[in-house]
Design an enzyme around this catalytic site. Sequence first.
Site, mmCIF file in Angstrom:
data_model
loop_
_atom_site.group_PDB
_atom_site.id
_atom_site.type_symbol
_atom_site.label_atom_id
_atom_site.label_comp_id
_atom_site.label_asym_id
_atom_site.label_seq_id
_atom_site.Cartn_x
_atom_site.Cartn_y
_atom_site.Cartn_z
ATOM 1 N N ARG A 19 -5.587 11.702 11.955
ATOM 2 C CA ARG A 19 -5.308 10.573 11.075
ATOM 3 C C ARG A 19 -4.862 9.347 11.885
ATOM 4 O O ARG A 19 -4.042 8.553 11.431
ATOM 5 C CB ARG A 19 -4.240 10.968 10.032
ATOM 6 C CG ARG A 19 -4.488 12.375 9.450
ATOM 7 C CD ARG A 19 -3.606 12.672 8.271
ATOM 8 N NE ARG A 19 -4.013 11.859 7.137
ATOM 9 C CZ ARG A 19 -3.242 11.614 6.082
ATOM 10 N NH1 ARG A 19 -2.023 12.097 6.037
ATOM 11 N NH2 ARG A 19 -3.670 10.880 5.104
ATOM 12 N N LEU A 21 -6.285 6.558 12.756
ATOM 13 C CA LEU A 21 -6.548 5.194 12.294
ATOM 14 C C LEU A 21 -5.545 4.790 11.217
ATOM 15 O O LEU A 21 -5.015 3.683 11.219
ATOM 16 C CB LEU A 21 -7.978 5.081 11.757
ATOM 17 C CG LEU A 21 -8.385 3.665 11.327
ATOM 18 C CD1 LEU A 21 -8.299 2.694 12.501
ATOM 19 C CD2 LEU A 21 -9.791 3.661 10.735
ATOM 20 N N LYS A 22 -5.282 5.717 10.306
ATOM 21 C CA LYS A 22 -4.301 5.429 9.244
ATOM 22 C C LYS A 22 -2.950 5.097 9.875
ATOM 23 O O LYS A 22 -2.315 4.098 9.530
ATOM 24 C CB LYS A 22 -4.181 6.640 8.330
ATOM 25 C CG LYS A 22 -3.159 6.476 7.228
ATOM 26 C CD LYS A 22 -2.970 7.785 6.481
ATOM 27 C CE LYS A 22 -1.855 7.681 5.451
ATOM 28 N NZ LYS A 22 -2.185 6.794 4.342
ATOM 29 N N ILE A 432 1.773 5.163 -21.879
ATOM 30 C CA ILE A 432 0.565 5.912 -21.532
ATOM 31 C C ILE A 432 0.886 7.268 -20.900
ATOM 32 O O ILE A 432 0.008 8.106 -20.741
ATOM 33 C CB ILE A 432 -0.335 5.058 -20.614
ATOM 34 C CG1 ILE A 432 -0.615 3.695 -21.257
ATOM 35 C CG2 ILE A 432 -1.651 5.740 -20.303
ATOM 36 C CD1 ILE A 432 -1.215 3.762 -22.653
ATOM 37 N N GLY A 433 2.112 7.489 -20.506
ATOM 38 C CA GLY A 433 2.452 8.835 -20.024
ATOM 39 C C GLY A 433 3.452 8.835 -18.892
ATOM 40 O O GLY A 433 4.542 9.381 -19.019
ATOM 41 N N GLU A 606 -16.536 5.539 -14.997
ATOM 42 C CA GLU A 606 -16.930 5.442 -13.589
ATOM 43 C C GLU A 606 -17.874 6.570 -13.185
ATOM 44 O O GLU A 606 -18.517 6.483 -12.147
ATOM 45 C CB GLU A 606 -15.694 5.425 -12.687
ATOM 46 C CG GLU A 606 -14.896 6.723 -12.742
ATOM 47 C CD GLU A 606 -13.676 6.706 -11.840
ATOM 48 O OE1 GLU A 606 -12.923 5.721 -11.906
ATOM 49 O OE2 GLU A 606 -13.497 7.665 -11.074
ATOM 50 N N GLU A 666 -7.157 -0.575 -21.522
ATOM 51 C CA GLU A 666 -6.700 -1.795 -20.867
ATOM 52 C C GLU A 666 -7.176 -3.002 -21.684
ATOM 53 O O GLU A 666 -8.319 -3.044 -22.131
ATOM 54 C CB GLU A 666 -7.297 -1.860 -19.473
ATOM 55 C CG GLU A 666 -7.025 -3.179 -18.778
ATOM 56 C CD GLU A 666 -7.860 -3.313 -17.519
ATOM 57 O OE1 GLU A 666 -7.799 -2.421 -16.669
ATOM 58 O OE2 GLU A 666 -8.571 -4.318 -17.412
ATOM 59 N N HIS A 695 -0.859 -3.553 -13.439
ATOM 60 C CA HIS A 695 -1.229 -3.736 -12.037
ATOM 61 C C HIS A 695 -0.491 -4.918 -11.431
ATOM 62 O O HIS A 695 -0.537 -5.132 -10.230
ATOM 63 C CB HIS A 695 -2.737 -3.931 -11.911
ATOM 64 C CG HIS A 695 -3.484 -2.746 -12.411
ATOM 65 N ND1 HIS A 695 -4.023 -2.694 -13.672
ATOM 66 C CD2 HIS A 695 -3.743 -1.545 -11.843
ATOM 67 C CE1 HIS A 695 -4.592 -1.507 -13.857
ATOM 68 N NE2 HIS A 695 -4.432 -0.802 -12.766
ATOM 69 N N CYS A 727 -1.665 0.977 -18.920
ATOM 70 C CA CYS A 727 -1.843 2.227 -18.183
ATOM 71 C C CYS A 727 -0.470 2.837 -17.936
ATOM 72 O O CYS A 727 0.544 2.325 -18.421
ATOM 73 C CB CYS A 727 -2.585 1.951 -16.862
ATOM 74 S SG CYS A 727 -3.241 3.441 -16.071
HETATM 75 N N1 GLN Z 1 -1.165 9.636 -18.270
HETATM 76 C C1 GLN Z 1 -1.479 9.029 -17.006
HETATM 77 C C2 GLN Z 1 -0.328 8.124 -16.594
HETATM 78 O O1 GLN Z 1 0.314 7.605 -17.459
HETATM 79 C C3 GLN Z 1 -2.740 8.206 -17.089
HETATM 80 C C4 GLN Z 1 -3.114 7.616 -15.756
HETATM 81 C C5 GLN Z 1 -4.471 6.931 -15.703
HETATM 82 O O2 GLN Z 1 -4.969 6.494 -16.691
HETATM 83 N N2 GLN Z 1 -5.055 6.793 -14.550
HETATM 84 O O3 GLN Z 1 -0.085 7.928 -15.421
HETATM 85 ZN ZN ZN Z 2 -4.914 4.225 -17.177
#
Ligand code: GLN
Ligand code: ZN
Length: 755
Positions: A19, A21-22, A432-433, A606, A666, A695, A727
């Site tokens: 590792r 380079l990291k 979201i969790g 994705e 999102e 973000h 998120c």
């Molecule tokens: N439940 C996950 C969190 O809240 C969802 C993460 C994600 O959407 N990538 O972190």
């Molecule tokens: Zn998310």
Amino acid sequence: MTSTSRATVHGYPRQGANRQLKKATEAYWAGRTGADALLDAARELRSQRWAELRDAGVDDIPSNDFSLYDHVLDTAWLLGAIPARHAAVAQGLDRYFAMARGTADVPPLEMTKWFDTNYHYLVPELGPDTTFTLDPTKPLTEFAEALEQGILTRPVVLGPVSFLLLAKDPTGSAQPLDLLDRIVPLYADLLGQLRAAGAEWVQLDEPALVTDQPEAVLERVAEVYAVLAAERVRPKILVASYFDRLGDALPVLAAAPVEGLAIDFTGPAAANLDDLAALGGIQGKRLVAGVVTGRNIWAADLAAALGALERLQELAGTVDVAPSCSLLHVPLDVTLERDLDPEVVSWLSFARQKLAEIVTLRDGLVEGRPAVEEALRRNADRLASRAASPIVRVAAVRDREEAGVRRNRPYEARRQAQQDRLGLPDLPTTTIGSFPQTADLRKARAELRAGRLSDEAYQEAMRAEIRSVITDQEELGLDVLVHGEPERNDMVQYFAEQLDGFLATRHGWVQSYGSRYVRPPIIAGDVSRPAPMTVQWSTYAQSLTPRPVKGMLTGPVTMLAWSFVRDDQPRGETARQVALALRDEVADLEEAGIAVIQVDEPALRETLPLRTADRAAYLDWAVTAFQLATTGVRDDTQIHTHMCYAEFGDVLRAIIDMDADVISLEAARSQMAIVADLAAATYPNEVGPGVWDIHSPRIPTTNEIVGYLRTATADFPANRLWVNPDCGLKTRGYPEVRATLANLVAATTRVRAEA
Ligand code: GLN
Ligand code: ZN
């Protein structure tokens, strides 16, 4: 027939066995070392990689596949496509890293996924005013370094068409290919300089040609390569593509006056073989045949690959043997995995093992099958051992009864049952969790692994965190709570470690972006759930509060997308097994009294196949898997899902078909535009458009959130809208989380009063 076949690769893992380079880049970023130390480490590493390829028997070795951060960024640099904001803040290496990572004052280039891999590249920013100037230092220097080492390399450069198609114009005023005329002369100049330095071949990568392209683009491809080929002083040109079939681009490349094509013949790209045959081949050209997958970790079927190569020999001037794409998408060496069962190790092939495979195939092609008989037999034994293994095929999983994929009653009826049980107000608030993954949590996990923390002490640390997360949410006044996911290292790994059929590696690092590497789990066999995975955490959290606590699971598509997936059955079948394992977990959560269960599918979009024609079949199994996981519940158990993007046009139909009671998405970055889209599509269930762009470290004000909510309620019925962040909160800090959620609740209270 030809006896000149050579073994070659498109690229090799970048960071080194230790590792290096990291470590070197992160030390430089932290200011612990200077630029010279980083550049020395990089040079040393390149030299090792070339020697390793040579010693493994690779005949035609690439250069310029190495990168300090990302090869698309390198191409932007090569062409002088440097945004003014980065040019203004720094010089040299720091300017390069400013583009990659931003600085305190300026944001970096945007990052996005490299085709359908889990590698992320930096998106070049171009516009009508971009002035391009060639800086060929990197490819020339690396070529010269290798030559000094006695190795004549083939420089690999991202081609002009793909470079522009992968770039974006933040002003939106230019069509990407408008700029071709400006960059093609720079490529021509580069070719001349590489030739002058002694290069015999150059590889121009055009992976964008495996996605659907209009005829106008293909016409430009023909033009560009005619122009480059017309250069008098240049190396021979190898145009490379990978990840899928070339389709209509194949005849265009076949007719181009370049000397060679590199083509992927694995996975969905296997169809390239028949397409090439139908075309009558590329007689007179060099074909670099990607017959060993460069993006999965299973040992190749060498006899089958040799069969394909023998067939290809009839279709091209010369046939060289290669992995399908750069090996940067697989880990370095499976022999380092001492914790894995040696039998399992024998089924696997990481980058170093793939070198041995292509060298064997070359020998088989050059000297004939008898010369590699022994290797073919060993390979056949391995494949047979895998096929017969009780790890791979588990009767109990295979015999499991097919479960129903529909909820008992339609959404409207469930809605009533859920309202009766949950009694939520309009615009219910939730998250979201995940809550912040603090340094303490990570430390506790590290201590547990190191054996310095007992299981009980670790469990208690997690419970303490859950208590504090629940108290916080009650004080903030949220309606549907979460336990905060403190116990999860990663949303896929956490489940992979507990499901049968998944394997974990210790050293299987793969570059995700820049200096960030991940170790994807391997789905090796039939998947099942030996024991509950999340129930104790969710029920503990629920025991602390009268408000509903959401159970939290990672969905089948995402489990597959962020793992290496078995190649001996269709993905849909593997997804079905994961879904049934999750269905068991959902049932146990329900049984334990959890009334709301979220199954996250951030990877649904994705994972879309690159070719539009393949998408319907994918979405079909993806939706079926989600439904299998979630439809075994009572009407009054509410199913949520979450996806973290707003551009979901391609998957809207699938989202509706998934039939989750609630989806969170999102939305903040696009000012709630998604809500109008959902309304236009008459989205029938409930939706939580995110009101906080997690973000960004910015804390949205109450007024701002009120504005978002008014926009949303103007377009969509308030009694089917939820209020939540974009998120999970794991990457944020507590002060901003508390402040934002307080604003979120205050804004919701205000908008409820307006109704
Ligand atoms: N439940 C996950 C969190 O809240 C969802 C993460 C994600 O959407 N990538 O972190
Ligand atoms: Zn998310």
